[in-house]
Write an enzyme that holds these catalytic residues in place. Structure first.
Site, PDB file in Angstrom:
ATOM      1  N   ASN A  16       0.709  -1.288  -0.189  1.00 43.58           N
ATOM      2  CA  ASN A  16       0.363   0.170  -0.594  1.00 43.58           C
ATOM      3  C   ASN A  16       1.206   1.349   0.284  1.00 43.58           C
ATOM      4  O   ASN A  16       1.619   1.343   1.092  1.00 43.58           O
ATOM      5  CB  ASN A  16      -1.196  -0.247   1.328  1.00 43.58           C
ATOM      6  CG  ASN A  16      -1.326   1.551   1.014  1.00 43.58           C
ATOM      7  OD1 ASN A  16      -2.259   1.855   0.641  1.00 43.58           O
ATOM      8  ND2 ASN A  16      -2.553   1.411   2.531  1.00 43.58           N
ATOM      9  N   LYS A  18       0.078   4.073   0.325  1.00 37.43           N
ATOM     10  CA  LYS A  18      -0.717   5.316  -0.062  1.00 37.43           C
ATOM     11  C   LYS A  18      -0.479   6.120  -0.915  1.00 37.43           C
ATOM     12  O   LYS A  18      -0.451   6.438  -1.629  1.00 37.43           O
ATOM     13  CB  LYS A  18      -0.039   5.401   1.623  1.00 37.43           C
ATOM     14  CG  LYS A  18      -0.129   3.856   2.839  1.00 37.43           C
ATOM     15  CD  LYS A  18      -0.457   4.684   3.805  1.00 37.43           C
ATOM     16  CE  LYS A  18       0.562   3.278   4.753  1.00 37.43           C
ATOM     17  NZ  LYS A  18       0.039   3.545   6.207  1.00 37.43           N
ATOM     18  N   HIS A 105      -9.959   1.433   4.532  1.00 37.32           N
ATOM     19  CA  HIS A 105      -8.169   1.489   5.619  1.00 37.32           C
ATOM     20  C   HIS A 105      -8.803   2.625   6.581  1.00 37.32           C
ATOM     21  O   HIS A 105      -9.733   3.468   6.813  1.00 37.32           O
ATOM     22  CB  HIS A 105      -7.823   1.768   4.469  1.00 37.32           C
ATOM     23  CG  HIS A 105      -5.859   1.850   4.830  1.00 37.32           C
ATOM     24  ND1 HIS A 105      -5.309   2.724   5.741  1.00 37.32           N
ATOM     25  CD2 HIS A 105      -5.149   1.202   5.031  1.00 37.32           C
ATOM     26  CE1 HIS A 105      -4.671   2.648   6.639  1.00 37.32           C
ATOM     27  NE2 HIS A 105      -4.297   1.191   5.846  1.00 37.32           N
ATOM     28  N   GLU A 107      -7.339   4.710   7.853  1.00 40.39           N
ATOM     29  CA  GLU A 107      -6.638   6.039   7.381  1.00 40.39           C
ATOM     30  C   GLU A 107      -8.266   6.515   7.047  1.00 40.39           C
ATOM     31  O   GLU A 107      -7.799   7.990   6.695  1.00 40.39           O
ATOM     32  CB  GLU A 107      -5.577   6.124   6.293  1.00 40.39           C
ATOM     33  CG  GLU A 107      -4.065   6.122   7.467  1.00 40.39           C
ATOM     34  CD  GLU A 107      -3.108   5.082   6.680  1.00 40.39           C
ATOM     35  OE1 GLU A 107      -3.021   5.516   5.869  1.00 40.39           O
ATOM     36  OE2 GLU A 107      -2.061   5.434   7.460  1.00 40.39           O
ATOM     37  N   GLU A 173      -5.420  -5.113  10.277  1.00 37.02           N
ATOM     38  CA  GLU A 173      -4.463  -4.389  10.747  1.00 37.02           C
ATOM     39  C   GLU A 173      -4.909  -2.722  12.249  1.00 37.02           C
ATOM     40  O   GLU A 173      -6.041  -2.055  11.873  1.00 37.02           O
ATOM     41  CB  GLU A 173      -4.566  -2.875   9.816  1.00 37.02           C
ATOM     42  CG  GLU A 173      -4.603  -3.203   8.561  1.00 37.02           C
ATOM     43  CD  GLU A 173      -4.048  -2.652   7.468  1.00 37.02           C
ATOM     44  OE1 GLU A 173      -2.813  -2.678   7.297  1.00 37.02           O
ATOM     45  OE2 GLU A 173      -4.637  -1.652   7.116  1.00 37.02           O
ATOM     46  N   GLY A 179       2.397   2.068  10.246  1.00 33.40           N
ATOM     47  CA  GLY A 179       3.380   3.472  10.835  1.00 33.40           C
ATOM     48  C   GLY A 179       4.080   4.040  11.601  1.00 33.40           C
ATOM     49  O   GLY A 179       4.329   4.495  11.734  1.00 33.40           O
ATOM     50  N   SER A 217       3.039  -2.594   9.923  1.00 38.33           N
ATOM     51  CA  SER A 217       4.475  -2.242  10.513  1.00 38.33           C
ATOM     52  C   SER A 217       5.206  -3.332   9.933  1.00 38.33           C
ATOM     53  O   SER A 217       6.382  -3.763  10.641  1.00 38.33           O
ATOM     54  CB  SER A 217       4.708  -2.065  12.257  1.00 38.33           C
ATOM     55  OG  SER A 217       4.312  -0.789  12.115  1.00 38.33           O
ATOM     56  N   GLY A 238       2.247  -1.112   4.139  1.00 35.13           N
ATOM     57  CA  GLY A 238       2.502  -0.071   4.014  1.00 35.13           C
ATOM     58  C   GLY A 238       3.809   0.567   3.519  1.00 35.13           C
ATOM     59  O   GLY A 238       4.701   0.008   2.482  1.00 35.13           O
TER      60      GLY A 238
HETATM   61  C1  PEP Z   1      -1.095  -0.020   5.626  1.00 35.43           C
HETATM   62  O1  PEP Z   1      -0.945   0.980   5.448  1.00 35.43           O
HETATM   63  O2  PEP Z   1      -1.376  -0.892   5.341  1.00 35.43           O
HETATM   64  C2  PEP Z   1       0.284  -0.488   6.668  1.00 35.43           C
HETATM   65  C3  PEP Z   1       0.473  -1.000   7.780  1.00 35.43           C
HETATM   66  O3  PEP Z   1       0.942   0.274   6.863  1.00 35.43           O
HETATM   67  P1  PEP Z   1       2.760   0.679   7.460  1.00 35.43           P
HETATM   68  O4  PEP Z   1       3.360  -1.422   7.140  1.00 35.43           O
HETATM   69  O5  PEP Z   1       3.424   1.186   7.554  1.00 35.43           O
HETATM   70  O6  PEP Z   1       2.498   0.397   9.298  1.00 35.43           O
END
Ligand code: PEP
Length: 257
Positions: A16, A18, A105, A107, A173, A179, A217, A238
């Site tokens: 992703n 983003k 998501h 976000e 998630e 993040g 992460s 991400g």
């Molecule tokens: C995501 O954006 O779905 C995500 C898991 O981000 P990250 O891996 O950066 O934590």
């Protein structure tokens, strides 16, 4: 040969991006994917900003050993065409070669107030044009500390009930792990993934095909441990998906899981 194993049996590794990427950088990154060694046990996807989806889709056509699926990060709640300035419909995503669409998501809910009702409309729009929705669920730190994580996830998963599909893809998630560099423990992941499987079976019937991805992460150095957890069918990645080396290390951990 692509997809010797059916996609509902593969480990899914979906990047992703983003709100990241530029034409030139994307091309350079995609160029490197051309020679990625075959990972036939892995479904690989990249979710780029909408404006780059066509570029991504075209670049995927020259990848040699693997099929990389084009994924969208979001879709309009409105179908087809209409006076909805700034929106992109599921039909438009299908038209430009998208395969999978992220829905809900965290976000999107954090910054745009999206909740179940909107997610449900998006899921239906995506299914109606033959694409695969990937529903994202996850509890906040507050909710986990209050011991409400199962209740919260069950509520988020309720958008799946009565959908006209027998293929269900979900990404778990935990919001506090996105993040932040904080990864849920193996025990927390195992507990929640088993719970999500159970909920999906009870909401959608015992004959559904299921993929439950972990997100939060995931990096090259923790991917193998995460993929070894029962009911973990892949990862939504991400930050680490922006680097070819770390993303491909995660793909190879999935291939060897
Ligand atoms: C995501 O954006 O779905 C995500 C898991 O981000 P990250 O891996 O950066 O934590």
């Amino acid at each position: 040969m692509y997809h010797q194993i059916g996609m509902w049996d593969q480990k899914w590794v979906i990047g992703n991006w983003k709100m990241n990427g530029r034409l030139q950088n994307n091309n350079a990154l995609m160029h490197r994917f051309r020679i990625l060694p075959t990972a036939e046990r892995v479904l690989i996807g990249l979710a780029a900003p909408t404006v780059y989806l066509l570029q991504l889709h075209n670049a995927m056509q020259i990848v040699l050993n693997n099929r990389i699926l084009t994924c969208a990060q979001d879709v309009s709640r409105f179908p087809n065409n209409g006076a909805y300035t700034g929106e992109v419909s599921a039909e438009m995503l299908a038209d430009t070669g998208t395969d999978i669409v992220l829905i809900g998501h965290s976000e999107r809910s954090l910054y745009f107030g999206e909740k179940n009702e909107i997610q449900r409309r998006k899921m239906e729009n995506v299914l109606n044009v033959g694409l695969i929705p990937l529903l994202c669920v996850g509890e906040s730190l507050e909710e986990r500390e209050a011991g409400k994580e199962h209740e919260v996830i069950a509520h988020q998963l309720s958008v799946l009930q009565g959908l006209d599909t027998k293929n269900i893809a979900v990404a778990y998630e935990p919001v506090w792990a996105i993040g932040t560099g904080k990864v849920a423990t193996v025990e927390q992941i195992a507990d929640m993934h088993a719970f999500i499987y159970k909920e999906i079976l009870s909401l959608c019937g015992s004959d559904v095909k299921i993929r439950v991805l972990y997100g939060g992460s995931v990096k090259a150095d923790n991917a193998a441990d995460i993929f070894a957890v029962p009911y973990v069918d892949g990862a939504l990645v991400g930050g680490a998906s922006l680097s070819y080396d770390s993303f491909t290390a995660i793909i190879s951990a999935a291939q060897n899981a």
